[in-house]
Design an enzyme around this catalytic site. Structure first.
Site, PDB file in Angstrom:
ATOM      1  N   LYS A  13       0.886  -1.152   0.000  1.00 39.96           N
ATOM      2  CA  LYS A  13       0.000   0.000   0.000  1.00 39.96           C
ATOM      3  C   LYS A  13       0.925   1.203   0.000  1.00 39.96           C
ATOM      4  O   LYS A  13       1.642   1.431   0.978  1.00 39.96           O
ATOM      5  CB  LYS A  13      -0.890   0.016   1.241  1.00 39.96           C
ATOM      6  CG  LYS A  13      -1.772   1.239   1.331  1.00 39.96           C
ATOM      7  CD  LYS A  13      -2.559   1.254   2.619  1.00 39.96           C
ATOM      8  CE  LYS A  13      -3.312   2.571   2.754  1.00 39.96           C
ATOM      9  NZ  LYS A  13      -3.869   2.705   4.108  1.00 39.96           N
ATOM     10  N   GLY A  56       2.767   4.459   0.645  1.00 38.98           N
ATOM     11  CA  GLY A  56       2.696   5.341   1.797  1.00 38.98           C
ATOM     12  C   GLY A  56       2.660   4.630   3.130  1.00 38.98           C
ATOM     13  O   GLY A  56       2.800   5.261   4.170  1.00 38.98           O
ATOM     14  N   CYS A  57       2.490   3.329   3.127  1.00 34.89           N
ATOM     15  CA  CYS A  57       2.457   2.556   4.375  1.00 34.89           C
ATOM     16  C   CYS A  57       3.850   2.586   5.016  1.00 34.89           C
ATOM     17  O   CYS A  57       4.841   2.218   4.380  1.00 34.89           O
ATOM     18  CB  CYS A  57       2.028   1.115   4.098  1.00 34.89           C
ATOM     19  SG  CYS A  57       2.172   0.017   5.527  1.00 34.89           S
ATOM     20  N   ILE A  58       3.924   3.035   6.252  1.00 38.63           N
ATOM     21  CA  ILE A  58       5.200   3.154   6.961  1.00 38.63           C
ATOM     22  C   ILE A  58       5.917   1.815   7.043  1.00 38.63           C
ATOM     23  O   ILE A  58       7.114   1.722   6.770  1.00 38.63           O
ATOM     24  CB  ILE A  58       4.976   3.751   8.362  1.00 38.63           C
ATOM     25  CG1 ILE A  58       4.484   5.189   8.248  1.00 38.63           C
ATOM     26  CG2 ILE A  58       6.246   3.673   9.204  1.00 38.63           C
ATOM     27  CD1 ILE A  58       3.942   5.767   9.546  1.00 38.63           C
TER      28      ILE A  58
END
Length: 142
Positions: free
Chosen positions: A9, A11-13
């Site tokens: 996903k 932008g998922c850290i």
């Protein structure tokens, strides 16, 4: 070194940390957007292997969080249908190396599968820092 197809996903850290850990180990990471991929049941199913269906799901997906989808009550065919309609339901990341597939990022499993050993001191420092992080739980829900 392995070429890892990494469905994330954006932008998922944690997906960012996971990719950095793979790269520190010398792997080539080809990131793809899990949410815009044209999934079919035949393409998606291999990632889950022998895992129980409930473990296929992203426990932090909004539909799971509010009880709209109860992973423990869903069969495999229904799970795949739900996931194709709403990719946020898919546990992340999905990884493919050649003809081998994996869902989720358990560092011990990835180490045994393709290795996470870093060659240079700089890469070892990155790896060691990342291995101290929780790489599986979404930091937004901790």
């Amino acid at each position: 070194m392995a070429k890892v197809i990494f469905y994330e996903k954006p932008g998922c850290i944690n997906n960012t940390r996971q990719k950095a850990l793979l790269q520190a180990a010398g792997h080539l990471v080809e990131a793809r957007n899990l949410l815009t991929e044209n999934w079919t049941a035949e393409r998606l199913r291999p990632f889950f292997g022998d895992l129980p269906v409930a473990e296929w799901f992203n426990p932090t997906a909004p539909a799971v969080q509010v009880g709209e989808v109860i992973p423990e009550q869903v069969d495999a065919a229904t799970a795949l249908t739900l996931m194709m309609a709403n990719p946020l339901l898919i546990r992340r990341p999905l990884l493919r190396v050649g003809d081998r597939y994996l869902v989720g990022f358990n560092p011990e499993v990835v180490q045994a599968w393709i290795g996470l050993e870093a060659a240079s001191p700089e890469q070892r420092a990155i790896r060691d820092h990342l291995m101290q992080q929780d790489l599986q739980t979404c930091p937004h829900n901790s």
